[in-house]
Design a protein around this motif. Structure first.
Motif, PDB file in Angstrom:
ATOM      1  N   THR A  30     -29.900  14.374 -39.592  1.00 49.93           N
ATOM      2  CA  THR A  30     -28.725  14.265 -40.450  1.00 49.93           C
ATOM      3  C   THR A  30     -27.447  14.509 -39.674  1.00 49.93           C
ATOM      4  N   MET A  31     -27.402  15.612 -38.990  1.00 51.23           N
ATOM      5  CA  MET A  31     -26.184  16.018 -38.293  1.00 51.23           C
ATOM      6  C   MET A  31     -26.389  15.977 -36.790  1.00 51.23           C
ATOM      7  N   PHE A  33     -24.196  17.418 -33.330  1.00 48.50           N
ATOM      8  CA  PHE A  33     -23.117  18.326 -32.964  1.00 48.50           C
ATOM      9  C   PHE A  33     -22.678  18.019 -31.536  1.00 48.50           C
ATOM     10  N   ARG A  96     -30.548  19.502 -34.808  1.00 46.40           N
ATOM     11  CA  ARG A  96     -31.549  20.450 -35.301  1.00 46.40           C
ATOM     12  C   ARG A  96     -32.417  19.744 -36.330  1.00 46.40           C
ATOM     13  N   GLN A  97     -33.718  19.808 -36.103  1.00 47.35           N
ATOM     14  CA  GLN A  97     -34.627  19.096 -36.995  1.00 47.35           C
ATOM     15  C   GLN A  97     -35.142  19.958 -38.141  1.00 47.35           C
ATOM     16  N   TRP A  98     -35.525  21.173 -37.806  1.00 48.27           N
ATOM     17  CA  TRP A  98     -36.174  22.006 -38.809  1.00 48.27           C
ATOM     18  C   TRP A  98     -35.485  23.357 -38.930  1.00 48.27           C
ATOM     19  N   ALA A  99     -35.525  23.922 -40.119  1.00 45.83           N
ATOM     20  CA  ALA A  99     -34.851  25.179 -40.364  1.00 45.83           C
ATOM     21  C   ALA A  99     -35.468  26.337 -39.585  1.00 45.83           C
ATOM     22  N   GLY A 102     -34.833  26.008 -33.462  1.00 46.62           N
ATOM     23  CA  GLY A 102     -33.452  25.984 -32.993  1.00 46.62           C
ATOM     24  C   GLY A 102     -32.934  24.592 -32.729  1.00 46.62           C
ATOM     25  N   TYR A 103     -31.819  24.552 -32.053  1.00 49.31           N
ATOM     26  CA  TYR A 103     -31.152  23.299 -31.745  1.00 49.31           C
ATOM     27  C   TYR A 103     -31.650  22.744 -30.421  1.00 49.31           C
TER      28      TYR A 103
END
Lengths: 114, 115
Positions: A30-31, A33, A96-99, A102-103
């Motif tokens: 989605t995002m 950075f 970042r894929q999953w909560a 990490g990034y």
């Protein structure tokens, strides 16, 4: 975790010119950075790029100087415009894929402006 | 504004000695993440801590998250030359949601190891 291909890995540019940095992710995110890192320093967030909408810029960074494109969920570009020696830095993209994880970062673009 | 402080800035150790870096946030964090950046490389995710008082281990690395979820530490036992690099802690801002929260980064601790 995602794998990010970032190009170019380094470049030496003349002042007043522009450089476009590309990041390709091997999965949809989605995002994305975009960061800047001076050698030996911490990371400074430039902007957050969401597909289908304008990027959100952090204080001190403006769209005219750092235009970002996000044409789809796996790709983004950051352009450093009208460069000056003060723009010499390392530029990194990140996702970042999953909560619970990490990034992931691209390998970085080391930019030198002369 | 929200800040994450990290100390020390630099640490020079003899191979085999232990090393600890500390991270303190001005606000309570939902989680804290640790990254390692080798010289000339990019940050690489090491671990995420979520629970108050959580302790996690990765071989010689021990990560702790404080009870108040405002501080954290990374301890390396018996350092090796492969541990050389800069260790960053980072926590999400209070704004945003889920994976889309931006991170506030510590300044990092640069570790040098003498063989």
């Amino acid at each position: 975790s995602a794998v990010i291909s970032q190009k170019p890995s380094r470049d030496i540019c003349q002042r007043g010119t522009s450089l476009t940095i590309q990041c390709q992710v091997d999965s949809q995110v989605t995002m994305m950075f975009w960061y800047r890192q001076q050698p030996g320093q911490s990371l400074t967030l430039i902007a957050t790029a969401n597909q289908g909408s304008e990027a959100t810029y952090e204080s001190g960074f403006v769209i005219d100087k750092f235009p970002i494109s996000r044409p789809n969920l796996t790709f983004s570009t950051l352009t450093v415009s009208n460069m000056s020696p003060e723009d010499s830095s390392i530029y990194l993209c990140s996702v970042r894929q999953w909560a619970n994880y990490g990034y992931t970062f691209g390998s970085g673009t080391r930019l030198t402006v002369v | 504004g929200q800040q994450v402080m990290q100390i020390p800035q630099y640490q020079h150790v003899q191979e085999g000695e232990d090393f600890t870096t500390y991270c303190n946030s001005s606000t309570t964090l939902s989680n804290i993440q640790w990254y390692k950046q080798r010289p000339g490389g990019h940050p690489v995710f090491l671990i995420q801590l979520v629970k108050s008082g959580e302790v996690k281990k990765q071989k010689r690395l021990t990560f702790q998250f404080g009870e108040a979820k405002k501080n954290s530490s990374l301890h390396i036992t018996a350092t090796q030359t492969t541990d050389v690099g800069t260790y960053f802690c980072a926590g999400p801002t209070a704004l945003g949601a889920g994976n889309n929260r931006k991170l506030i980064w510590g300044l990092g601790t640069s570790l040098a190891v003498n063989p």
